[in-house]
Design an enzyme around this catalytic site. Structure first.
Site, PDB file in Angstrom:
ATOM      1  N   ASP A   1      -0.079   5.123   1.093  1.00  0.00           N
ATOM      2  CA  ASP A   1      -0.243   5.996   2.254  1.00  0.00           C
ATOM      3  C   ASP A   1      -0.222   5.180   3.544  1.00  0.00           C
ATOM      4  O   ASP A   1      -0.949   4.199   3.682  1.00  0.00           O
ATOM      5  CB  ASP A   1      -1.569   6.760   2.168  1.00  0.00           C
ATOM      6  CG  ASP A   1      -1.558   7.800   1.067  1.00  0.00           C
ATOM      7  OD1 ASP A   1      -0.459   8.183   0.632  1.00  0.00           O
ATOM      8  OD2 ASP A   1      -2.645   8.221   0.637  1.00  0.00           O
TER       9      ASP A   1
ATOM     10  N   ASP B   1       0.865  -1.169   0.000  1.00  0.00           N
ATOM     11  CA  ASP B   1       0.000   0.000   0.000  1.00  0.00           C
ATOM     12  C   ASP B   1       0.909   1.229   0.000  1.00  0.00           C
ATOM     13  O   ASP B   1       2.110   1.126   0.282  1.00  0.00           O
ATOM     14  CB  ASP B   1      -0.903  -0.030   1.232  1.00  0.00           C
ATOM     15  CG  ASP B   1      -1.866   1.135   1.291  1.00  0.00           C
ATOM     16  OD1 ASP B   1      -2.473   1.454   0.251  1.00  0.00           O
ATOM     17  OD2 ASP B   1      -1.996   1.739   2.361  1.00  0.00           O
TER      18      ASP B   1
END
Length: 219
Positions: free
Chosen positions: A10, A8
């Site tokens: 953020d 991922d």
């Protein structure tokens, strides 16, 4: 044997949660809608329109789909304006050397982010130079916890999902990785919830988990 790692963005490779919060808060203030830090935390790991529903849940009135789409666009424009100021200096200091070492050990690395702004973030921070592939919100139609983004990232790496690990800071992301058939590695909020197959305190601990082909995996 894990051959690929899908990250991922953020909350994992970089932390722009505060920018998201400020952009949503700016919209909420303009609309006169209460918006708390707790609501901001709930926006992590979900789609823009799902986040907007969280922002508007105390609005006291209903909005049309056209209005909602306009609000989401307004928020995104504010967020992208903040992203323009990002630089490699905003990347946590342990991220680049960890990614470099994972690649040296033979791991293939991919982005698996639902953000449609991921390309801008990768370009501004230089993170794209460490990745072999990048799957983002422009490549999918279903958001986490649906596994589509992780399955897309694995396909881009040319690897079966069961040969990949999913690294995510949101519980929804860990659920998506597990649904994709990947080993799940939780960090940040998802680790605090003990959501992953492995729950890490620091990004650099990935080097203990993935020593490379031909060696036993750690932890």
């Amino acid at each position: 044997m894990i051959q690929g790692i899908c990250f991922d963005l953020d909350g994992v490779l970089i932390h722009t949660d505060e920018l998201h919060y400020l952009a949503w808060k700016g919209l909420a203030d303009r609309l006169g809608v209460p918006f708390s830090r707790e609501q901001g935390d709930r926006c992590r790991g979900v789609s823009r329109m799902q986040s907007l529903e969280i922002v508007l849940e105390h609005a006291g009135r209903a909005y049309s789909q056209e209005e909602k789409e306009r609000f989401a666009q307004e928020k995104n424009e504010a967020y992208r304006a903040m992203l323009e100021a990002l630089s490699p200096a905003d990347v946590p200091e342990d991220v680049p050397p960890t990614l470099e070492e994972l690649r040296r050990r033979g791991c293939r690395l991919a982005l698996a982010s639902g953000s449609k702004n991921a390309g801008l973030i990768l370009a501004r921070t230089g993170l794209g130079t460490y990745l072999d592939a990048a799957a983002d919100g422009n490549h999918i139609t279903r958001s986490k916890p649906d596994p589509e983004i992780f399955l897309t990232a694995a396909q881009m790496l040319g690897l079966p999902p069961e040969r990949c690990a999913a690294v995510d800071d949101a519980v929804a992301g860990i659920q998506a990785g597990r649904a994709a058939g990947m080993v799940t590695v939780a960090i940040g909020d998802s680790a605090a919830h003990r959501a992953g197959d492995y729950d890490l305190e620091r990004f650099g601990q990935l080097l203990d988990l993935f020593p490379g082909p031909g060696k036993e995996e750690g932890l």
